[in-house]
Design an enzyme around this catalytic site. Sequence first.
Site, PDB file in Angstrom:
ATOM      1  N   ASP A 195       9.860   5.689  -5.119  1.00 32.37           N
ATOM      2  CA  ASP A 195       9.585   5.101  -6.427  1.00 32.37           C
ATOM      3  C   ASP A 195       8.411   5.799  -7.124  1.00 32.37           C
ATOM      4  OD1 ASP A 195       9.990   3.301  -8.514  1.00 32.37           O
ATOM      5  OD2 ASP A 195      10.276   1.616  -7.147  1.00 32.37           O
ATOM      6  N   GLY A 247       1.520  12.901   5.421  1.00 39.11           N
ATOM      7  CA  GLY A 247       1.963  14.139   6.037  1.00 39.11           C
ATOM      8  C   GLY A 247       1.201  14.434   7.313  1.00 39.11           C
ATOM      9  N   GLU A 249       0.030   2.548   2.381  1.00 42.22           N
ATOM     10  CA  GLU A 249      -0.129   3.864   2.998  1.00 42.22           C
ATOM     11  C   GLU A 249       0.206   3.758   4.483  1.00 42.22           C
ATOM     12  OE1 GLU A 249      -1.035   6.838   1.635  1.00 42.22           O
ATOM     13  OE2 GLU A 249      -1.297   6.033  -0.397  1.00 42.22           O
TER      14      GLU A 249
END
Length: 275
Positions: A142, A167, A190
């Site tokens: 999104d 990552g 997160e």
Amino acid sequence: MSIENIINDAWDNRDQVSPTSDESLKNTVNQIIDDLDSGKVRVAEKINGEWVTHQYIKKAIMLSFRMYPMENLNGPYSSWYDKAHLLKGKTAGWSKDDHEKAGFRMVPNSPVRKGSFVGKNAVLMPCYVNIGAYIDEGTMIDTFARAGSCSQIGKNCHISAGSGVGGVLEPAQALPTIIEDNVFLGAMSEVVEGVIVGEGSVLSMGMYIGQSTKIVNRKTGEICYGKIPPYSVVVPGSLPDKNNSSAPSLYCAVIIKQVDEKTRSKTSINDLLRE
């Protein structure tokens, strides 16, 4: 030599890798990036029920940064300066036929790096997808959400607005952050540091989960780290200091229940957006 052996040998001598390296190494690295881009290979996959990292693929990505020089790209309103093999992105120069063949919807201002895979019927709102990421079929990334380098996101997930899937490019042996199938990740959340979010889980808005975050089952009191069990409903919480009642409480993630029909009805995917 096999592709894996070529990469491992180059990795052992990575200080010598540069833009002037042998063409055979460049071709091998480029082949791996192309295979990542098409979904032929992926950085991590589930084998016999366990997630396994393919270290040589992560090594190839990191070697590519030594092999390619910085380059300039001019646009209508700005210019960019980045590694030459990544400047133009995954879909640069694509025609309508190319997009139809790929089969995913991509809204303007959605930078998607070369070497990342996006499955059919996925939807990319204005978001960011980094090299090595794998976005499976039917998933929505999104607005202003991020799929970090090498992150693995499963089928029919919703990564809500402003959220980040972290990552993990190095070290090579580290497991990337993994979101399994049918997960709802709430807005402004997160998930980082190679955490695994189990299939079917629902994470509330504003969740922050890394390897050191305590994940507490409210019903049993059990505490775990690094993995959300499948079909968990998770909300932010806090734990008091057992040894000092006046000390500040510490943040934790709280599993409040298993996903049920009521929860699923609030987080289900809207198929109309994928038409």
